[in-house]
Design an enzyme around this catalytic site. Sequence first.
Site, PDB file in Angstrom:
ATOM      1  N   HIS A  17       0.842  -1.204   0.000  1.00  0.00           N
ATOM      2  CA  HIS A  17       0.000   0.000   0.000  1.00  0.00           C
ATOM      3  C   HIS A  17       0.874   1.250   0.000  1.00  0.00           C
ATOM      4  O   HIS A  17       0.611   2.203  -0.736  1.00  0.00           O
ATOM      5  CB  HIS A  17      -0.888   0.057   1.255  1.00  0.00           C
ATOM      6  CG  HIS A  17      -1.910  -1.012   1.372  1.00  0.00           C
ATOM      7  ND1 HIS A  17      -2.065  -1.729   2.545  1.00  0.00           N
ATOM      8  CD2 HIS A  17      -2.838  -1.471   0.517  1.00  0.00           C
ATOM      9  CE1 HIS A  17      -3.050  -2.594   2.385  1.00  0.00           C
ATOM     10  NE2 HIS A  17      -3.537  -2.465   1.157  1.00  0.00           N
ATOM     11  N   LYS A  41     -17.708  -6.955   8.397  1.00  0.00           N
ATOM     12  CA  LYS A  41     -16.340  -7.474   8.388  1.00  0.00           C
ATOM     13  C   LYS A  41     -15.709  -7.342   9.761  1.00  0.00           C
ATOM     14  O   LYS A  41     -15.895  -6.358  10.457  1.00  0.00           O
ATOM     15  CB  LYS A  41     -15.522  -6.694   7.351  1.00  0.00           C
ATOM     16  CG  LYS A  41     -14.216  -7.338   6.988  1.00  0.00           C
ATOM     17  CD  LYS A  41     -13.585  -6.636   5.791  1.00  0.00           C
ATOM     18  CE  LYS A  41     -12.232  -7.230   5.484  1.00  0.00           C
ATOM     19  NZ  LYS A  41     -11.571  -6.553   4.369  1.00  0.00           N
ATOM     20  N   ARG A  90      -1.374  -6.518  -7.864  1.00  0.00           N
ATOM     21  CA  ARG A  90      -0.247  -7.383  -7.522  1.00  0.00           C
ATOM     22  C   ARG A  90      -0.051  -8.505  -8.526  1.00  0.00           C
ATOM     23  O   ARG A  90       1.059  -8.973  -8.732  1.00  0.00           O
ATOM     24  CB  ARG A  90      -0.450  -8.013  -6.138  1.00  0.00           C
ATOM     25  CG  ARG A  90      -0.407  -7.040  -5.000  1.00  0.00           C
ATOM     26  CD  ARG A  90      -0.788  -7.711  -3.724  1.00  0.00           C
ATOM     27  NE  ARG A  90      -2.161  -8.213  -3.864  1.00  0.00           N
ATOM     28  CZ  ARG A  90      -2.883  -8.737  -2.891  1.00  0.00           C
ATOM     29  NH1 ARG A  90      -2.366  -8.879  -1.702  1.00  0.00           N
ATOM     30  NH2 ARG A  90      -4.118  -9.134  -3.106  1.00  0.00           N
ATOM     31  N   SER A 127      -2.572  -7.665   3.147  1.00  0.00           N
ATOM     32  CA  SER A 127      -2.969  -7.452   4.543  1.00  0.00           C
ATOM     33  C   SER A 127      -3.310  -8.771   5.224  1.00  0.00           C
ATOM     34  O   SER A 127      -3.007  -8.952   6.402  1.00  0.00           O
ATOM     35  CB  SER A 127      -4.164  -6.497   4.615  1.00  0.00           C
ATOM     36  OG  SER A 127      -3.775  -5.203   4.242  1.00  0.00           O
TER      37      SER A 127
END
Length: 151
Positions: A17, A41, A90, A127
């Site tokens: 990030h 979440k 990515r 993450s």
Amino acid sequence: MKRAIFPGSFDPLTLGHYDIISRGVTLFDELIVAIGINADKKYMFSLEERKAFIEEAFAHEPKVKVVTYEGLTVDFCKEIGVDFIFRGLRNPADFEFEKAIAHTNRDLAPIETVFLLTAADTSYISSSIVRDVIRNNGDYTKLVPDSVRVK
């Protein structure tokens, strides 16, 4: 003025990030790091902690602003007058996932999505990997900026 939003949960902020944001500030006049709030979440870090990680990491960069939001990203973009969504990629799986979201967003609003490839040395970091390393008492410090500290 070209303004972009870089949305995510940033649970936590990673070096990936950090790389994308650092490179993004060269492309836009203002880069708004927008932490999405999803009540369904379960996060490892509180909203306040995630916001502080980013603010501290970019305290030296006046073009970076950190905000929180709820709901659809395109609706938030319209609300604050932003024309670009900025995303890091990515791998090919990220591209396929982000491409579908970008097409949907463009159907919902006149918002363009700009993609930037992650640097090769951070492309493996996510993450979820960082959270797993933290949960298992591994050395997570190699994966995150100095502003990310676990108590």
